[in-house]
Scaffold this active site. Sequence first.
Site, PDB file in Angstrom:
ATOM      1  NE  ARG A 105     -52.888 -39.725  43.270  1.00 47.67           N
ATOM      2  CZ  ARG A 105     -53.928 -40.312  42.961  1.00 47.67           C
ATOM      3  NH1 ARG A 105     -54.239 -41.538  43.471  1.00 47.67           N
ATOM      4  NH2 ARG A 105     -54.654 -40.014  41.898  1.00 47.67           N
ATOM      5  CG  HIS A 132     -57.700 -35.519  41.130  1.00 52.01           C
ATOM      6  ND1 HIS A 132     -56.755 -35.751  40.514  1.00 52.01           N
ATOM      7  CD2 HIS A 132     -58.443 -36.994  41.328  1.00 52.01           C
ATOM      8  CE1 HIS A 132     -56.434 -37.008  40.209  1.00 52.01           C
ATOM      9  NE2 HIS A 132     -57.706 -37.761  40.544  1.00 52.01           N
ATOM     10  CD  GLN A 135     -61.236 -38.353  37.763  1.00 54.26           C
ATOM     11  OE1 GLN A 135     -60.173 -39.304  37.967  1.00 54.26           O
ATOM     12  NE2 GLN A 135     -61.840 -38.748  36.657  1.00 54.26           N
ATOM     13  CG  ASP A 220     -64.345 -38.635  45.631  1.00 57.73           C
ATOM     14  OD1 ASP A 220     -63.820 -39.522  45.427  1.00 57.73           O
ATOM     15  OD2 ASP A 220     -63.598 -37.495  45.891  1.00 57.73           O
ATOM     16  CB  CYS A 260     -62.722 -39.475  40.220  1.00 54.98           C
ATOM     17  SG  CYS A 260     -62.782 -39.586  42.049  1.00 54.98           S
ATOM     18  NE  ARG A 288     -57.064 -39.050  35.636  1.00 55.32           N
ATOM     19  CZ  ARG A 288     -56.318 -39.284  36.678  1.00 55.32           C
ATOM     20  NH1 ARG A 288     -57.397 -39.908  37.739  1.00 55.32           N
ATOM     21  NH2 ARG A 288     -55.175 -38.787  37.222  1.00 55.32           N
TER      22      ARG A 288
END
Length: 313
Positions: A105, A132, A135, A220, A260, A288
Amino acid sequence: MSKIRHFLTLMDFTPDELQQLVQRAIEMKKQWKSGEIYEPLKNMTLAMIFEKSSTRTRVSFEAGMNQLGGHAMFLSTRDTQLGRGEPIEDSARVISSMVDAVMIRTFGHDIVEKFAAHSSVPVINALTDDFHPCQLLADMMTYEEHRGSIRGKTAAYVGDGNNMCHSWMNAAKQFGFHLNIACPEGYEPNSELMETLREHVTLYHNIADAVKGVDVVVTDVWASMGQEQEQKIREKAFKHFKVDSAAMALADKDAIFMHCLPAHREEEVSTAVLEGPQSVVWDEAENRLHAQKALLEALVIGLPSQLSLQKAS
Ligand code: CP
Ligand code: NVA
């Protein structure tokens, strides 16, 4: 030796392979919930490099690796040589010589690309400024569990043209649905990606047109990690881009709401929507774990289609 595969964006897998991952994740979730022990990654190690904060990503990869019989090693750039300027290429060669997979990340997407180019084991993008993809595996799995196939449906992404938006755009192509995007002027997604995916995506600058009749509404945060100093300016720019009950009322009556997480209640989403009956955000977060277990299995030992071929031969 077969070529190493990485998962840097959803485009690294074919639509058929992504479907296999989602189905496998649903199956692995059921097996895990029934108490079945499955440890194909015994004695294996996942290195997890974090240059940004995380709750879900770290917990899901670490717990997932443990459940698969392996070990996950948390590496922060603050206390490794990566944070002191050791070249990515050198770090990739060294770290990948001792582990079985690497998860990163970070900020620039070029960092994960460079790491992958010099790694001798699979590299997973666990969020960059641009994408991402992990996700989206969980999101596609969650849609499938709640509503069946997303093929032919329409989704609306409301908010910043950021990493989540870009990954939803890739998902539209790879999973065969249409994506409406509603964002303020000046906060559009990457223009090259828009051009490449123009058959699959429609851009709006207002929320009402984008969410009308859709099957899923997703949003988001307005300021992503690394943009904290822009929070105030962004609050002004995005004030008409909040997903509230009025926006959800314009979507299909069976529409679900996704995020998310972490969410900022009463900024990008109202508390009523986040906690309401259409919200699937807690399943999305849990998924996840299951989606990434399927991903780790696929990258380290093989996709379900390859595993069944191996069993058959
Ligand atoms: N959704 C997500 O990636 O959450 P974290 O930042 O907590 O990992
Ligand atoms: N766009 C957000 C997603 C967090 C999971 C960020 O990059 O901070």
